[in-house]
Write a protein that holds these residues in place. Structure first.
Motif, PDB file in Angstrom:
ATOM      1  N   LEU A  66       9.176 -10.892  29.937  1.00  0.00           N
ATOM      2  CA  LEU A  66      10.498 -11.313  30.405  1.00  0.00           C
ATOM      3  C   LEU A  66      11.132 -12.317  29.447  1.00  0.00           C
ATOM      4  O   LEU A  66      12.353 -12.305  29.238  1.00  0.00           O
ATOM      5  CB  LEU A  66      10.382 -11.927  31.804  1.00  0.00           C
ATOM      6  CG  LEU A  66       9.975 -10.966  32.931  1.00  0.00           C
ATOM      7  CD1 LEU A  66       9.803 -11.718  34.244  1.00  0.00           C
ATOM      8  CD2 LEU A  66      10.999  -9.853  33.095  1.00  0.00           C
ATOM      9  N   SER A 108       8.247  -5.516  35.885  1.00  0.00           N
ATOM     10  CA  SER A 108       7.884  -6.834  36.383  1.00  0.00           C
ATOM     11  C   SER A 108       7.710  -6.842  37.897  1.00  0.00           C
ATOM     12  O   SER A 108       6.869  -7.571  38.431  1.00  0.00           O
ATOM     13  CB  SER A 108       8.957  -7.857  35.967  1.00  0.00           C
ATOM     14  OG  SER A 108       8.661  -9.131  36.458  1.00  0.00           O
ATOM     15  N   LYS A 109       8.479  -6.022  38.599  1.00  0.00           N
ATOM     16  CA  LYS A 109       8.381  -5.973  40.056  1.00  0.00           C
ATOM     17  C   LYS A 109       6.980  -5.532  40.491  1.00  0.00           C
ATOM     18  O   LYS A 109       6.381  -6.135  41.395  1.00  0.00           O
ATOM     19  CB  LYS A 109       9.450  -5.028  40.624  1.00  0.00           C
ATOM     20  CG  LYS A 109      10.866  -5.541  40.470  1.00  0.00           C
ATOM     21  CD  LYS A 109      11.888  -4.645  41.114  1.00  0.00           C
ATOM     22  CE  LYS A 109      12.107  -3.377  40.340  1.00  0.00           C
ATOM     23  NZ  LYS A 109      13.267  -2.602  40.828  1.00  0.00           N
ATOM     24  N   ASP A 126      20.154 -10.879  35.889  1.00  0.00           N
ATOM     25  CA  ASP A 126      19.897  -9.728  36.744  1.00  0.00           C
ATOM     26  C   ASP A 126      19.624 -10.247  38.153  1.00  0.00           C
ATOM     27  O   ASP A 126      18.468 -10.364  38.571  1.00  0.00           O
ATOM     28  CB  ASP A 126      18.714  -8.922  36.201  1.00  0.00           C
ATOM     29  CG  ASP A 126      18.551  -7.595  36.911  1.00  0.00           C
ATOM     30  OD1 ASP A 126      19.237  -7.379  37.924  1.00  0.00           O
ATOM     31  OD2 ASP A 126      17.730  -6.784  36.454  1.00  0.00           O
ATOM     32  N   ARG A 131      19.066  -7.026  29.368  1.00  0.00           N
ATOM     33  CA  ARG A 131      17.945  -6.651  30.212  1.00  0.00           C
ATOM     34  C   ARG A 131      17.004  -5.650  29.559  1.00  0.00           C
ATOM     35  O   ARG A 131      15.975  -5.321  30.142  1.00  0.00           O
ATOM     36  CB  ARG A 131      18.451  -6.034  31.526  1.00  0.00           C
ATOM     37  CG  ARG A 131      19.428  -6.901  32.296  1.00  0.00           C
ATOM     38  CD  ARG A 131      19.989  -6.146  33.489  1.00  0.00           C
ATOM     39  NE  ARG A 131      21.044  -6.897  34.152  1.00  0.00           N
ATOM     40  CZ  ARG A 131      21.837  -6.406  35.104  1.00  0.00           C
ATOM     41  NH1 ARG A 131      21.684  -5.152  35.488  1.00  0.00           N
ATOM     42  NH2 ARG A 131      22.780  -7.152  35.653  1.00  0.00           N
ATOM     43  N   GLN A 166      18.805 -13.316  32.723  1.00  0.00           N
ATOM     44  CA  GLN A 166      19.176 -12.191  31.848  1.00  0.00           C
ATOM     45  C   GLN A 166      20.681 -11.893  31.787  1.00  0.00           C
ATOM     46  O   GLN A 166      21.119 -11.482  30.686  1.00  0.00           O
ATOM     47  CB  GLN A 166      18.381 -10.946  32.269  1.00  0.00           C
ATOM     48  CG  GLN A 166      16.888 -11.086  32.000  1.00  0.00           C
ATOM     49  CD  GLN A 166      16.099  -9.856  32.406  1.00  0.00           C
ATOM     50  OE1 GLN A 166      16.655  -8.830  32.810  1.00  0.00           O
ATOM     51  NE2 GLN A 166      14.778  -9.943  32.305  1.00  0.00           N
ATOM     52  N   THR A 176      17.612  -7.685  40.679  1.00  0.00           N
ATOM     53  CA  THR A 176      16.154  -7.582  40.537  1.00  0.00           C
ATOM     54  C   THR A 176      15.463  -8.878  40.940  1.00  0.00           C
ATOM     55  O   THR A 176      14.383  -8.859  41.536  1.00  0.00           O
ATOM     56  CB  THR A 176      15.784  -7.222  39.089  1.00  0.00           C
ATOM     57  OG1 THR A 176      16.404  -5.983  38.739  1.00  0.00           O
ATOM     58  CG2 THR A 176      14.281  -7.077  38.927  1.00  0.00           C
ATOM     59  N   SER A 177      16.066 -10.010  40.625  1.00  0.00           N
ATOM     60  CA  SER A 177      15.464 -11.287  41.019  1.00  0.00           C
ATOM     61  C   SER A 177      15.392 -11.402  42.542  1.00  0.00           C
ATOM     62  O   SER A 177      14.418 -11.949  43.075  1.00  0.00           O
ATOM     63  CB  SER A 177      16.251 -12.460  40.421  1.00  0.00           C
ATOM     64  OG  SER A 177      17.593 -12.460  40.864  1.00  0.00           O
ATOM     65  N   VAL A 185      14.238 -13.609  35.149  1.00  0.00           N
ATOM     66  CA  VAL A 185      15.051 -12.414  35.399  1.00  0.00           C
ATOM     67  C   VAL A 185      16.489 -12.810  35.710  1.00  0.00           C
ATOM     68  O   VAL A 185      17.442 -12.164  35.257  1.00  0.00           O
ATOM     69  CB  VAL A 185      14.446 -11.579  36.546  1.00  0.00           C
ATOM     70  CG1 VAL A 185      15.375 -10.426  36.928  1.00  0.00           C
ATOM     71  CG2 VAL A 185      13.085 -11.041  36.153  1.00  0.00           C
ATOM     72  N   SER A 222      12.204  -5.851  33.438  1.00  0.00           N
ATOM     73  CA  SER A 222      12.298  -6.390  34.793  1.00  0.00           C
ATOM     74  C   SER A 222      11.885  -5.359  35.842  1.00  0.00           C
ATOM     75  O   SER A 222      11.445  -5.729  36.940  1.00  0.00           O
ATOM     76  CB  SER A 222      13.722  -6.890  35.073  1.00  0.00           C
ATOM     77  OG  SER A 222      14.659  -5.841  34.936  1.00  0.00           O
TER      78      SER A 222
END
Length: 366
Positions: A84, A114-115, A158, A99, A156, A161-162, A153, A111
């Motif tokens: 990240l 990353s989840k 984003d 991103r 970025q 997604t965060s 995140v 990202s």
């Protein structure tokens, strides 16, 4: 061994996900087959190629013993942070955000991966604290653990997604039997902190939240996406206009019709019945995932399954709510449906892990 695993596999879950993905290829092809008056199925072909490769990825994760993932949680967390952080310095910018990382001909969105990494890492951490989350002091290490990638995140930027990280954390903490008064206090703290967080949002993010309340305030600007999406869904009526016959998507009135707003294409071309059918498939997906979490006796496996289901549920609610105008516009894809190689690969790996939890549970029973 493979025959025994295939015999015990959750075929409803696997078949549902494959069916959703196959339908998505048709919708992506319909939404993108006309580009500047020229027939082009490039997006659908690329997604189909990724799907074929991801079936092998799915099989690999399915046969891998999910319990071995626990010992890799710390290295995975460090890799996640490095990945990240690399986006902030080496990332590729598009649509006002940084991103993506370009690796030759392949564009990856870290990202998304990353989840799933965070689900594995949080499951390992929380599994050692099940039934013990009773004070804020016990919650603080988990909050810091989630907070660092959350901020990376968000930087970025984003926001969508965060927020998925928070949805995942909430679901996992809930099944870990966190004291409910703590959840109320955390929610209240988030509400109090919201005005402070508002000042750190980008201008376009503030616009999206403002037009969510009144899209007509800027119908040709920030409110354009929501207005066109609602027109597309509403014009489909009961049976839809037919695949490849939608006007909003085919004539490019609907932006991002193969990614964020793919559900709008479904509403326009397949109508209410088509949307209901897709939602039923997602219901099966979530239901089977919850049953796997419920029946798993291993805390780590239970939390893995819960985290994966929480990720899918959050993305479903936000994406479909966004297209219908009841949620602010964010860049959260519809699981197994929206175009995107990184998102599809992440979901297929998550499905493989979920099936691995189910298979190991069957092995323990039999």
């Amino acid at each position: 061994m493979f025959k025994r695993e295939w015999k015990n596999i959750d075929r409803v879950l696997l078949g549902t996900c494959i069916l959703i993905t196959i339908i998505s290829l048709c919708i992506i092809g319909s939404a993108t087959h006309i580009n500047k008056g020229v027939m082009n199925y490039g997006f659908a072909a690329k997604q189909a190629g990724a799907f074929v490769i991801d079936l092998a990825v799915l099989l690999t994760f399915c046969r891998y013993d999910y319990r071995k993932l626990k010992k890799y949680s710390k290295p995975l967390y460090i890799i996640n942070l490095l990945m990240l952080a690399a986006v902030l310095f080496l990332g590729k910018s598009a649509l006002g955000a940084q991103r993506w990382i370009q690796l030759g001909p392949i564009t990856l969105q870290p990202s998304e991966f990353s989840k799933l990494i965070m689900i594995i890492c949080m499951a390992a951490m929380i599994s050692e604290r099940v039934h013990e989350l009773r004070t804020m002091r016990q919650i603080l290490p988990i909050a810091l653990f989630v907070g660092i990638p959350f901020l990376l995140v968000l930087k970025q930027p984003d926001l969508g997604t965060s927020l998925v990280f928070l949805g995942i954390a909430f679901g996992m903490l809930f099944v870990a039997e966190i004291k409910l008064s703590l959840l109320r206090n955390m929610f209240a703290a988030a509400v109090v902190a919201a005005p402070i967080g508002w000042h750190f949002l980008k201008a376009y993010q503030k616009e999206r939240i403002a037009v969510f309340l009144n899209p007509n305030a800027d119908p040709l600007g920030a409110g354009y996406h929501i207005i066109q999406s609602k027109i597309a869904i509403g014009s489909g009526l009961l049976f839809g206009k037919g695949l490849f016959n939608g006007t909003q998507s085919q004539l490019n009135f609907l932006p991002e019709n193969h990614t964020d707003f793919i559900f709008s294409v479904i509403g326009e071309e397949l109508g209410f019945l088509g949307c209901a059918g897709i939602l039923f498939l997602y219901f099966l997906l979530i239901y089977r995932g919850l049953m796997i979490a419920k029946d798993c006796k291993d805390p780590f496996g239970m939390l893995l399954a819960t985290g994966i289901v929480s990720m899918w549920v959050f993305q479903l609610l936000v994406n479909i709510g966004m297209t219908c105008g009841i949620m602010p516009v964010t860049g959260i894809p519809l699981p197994f449906m929206s175009y995107g190689v990184s998102a599809l690969t992440t979901n297929m790996m998550a499905l493989g892990i979920l099936l691995s939890v189910y298979l190991r549970q069957q092995t323990m029973i039999f």
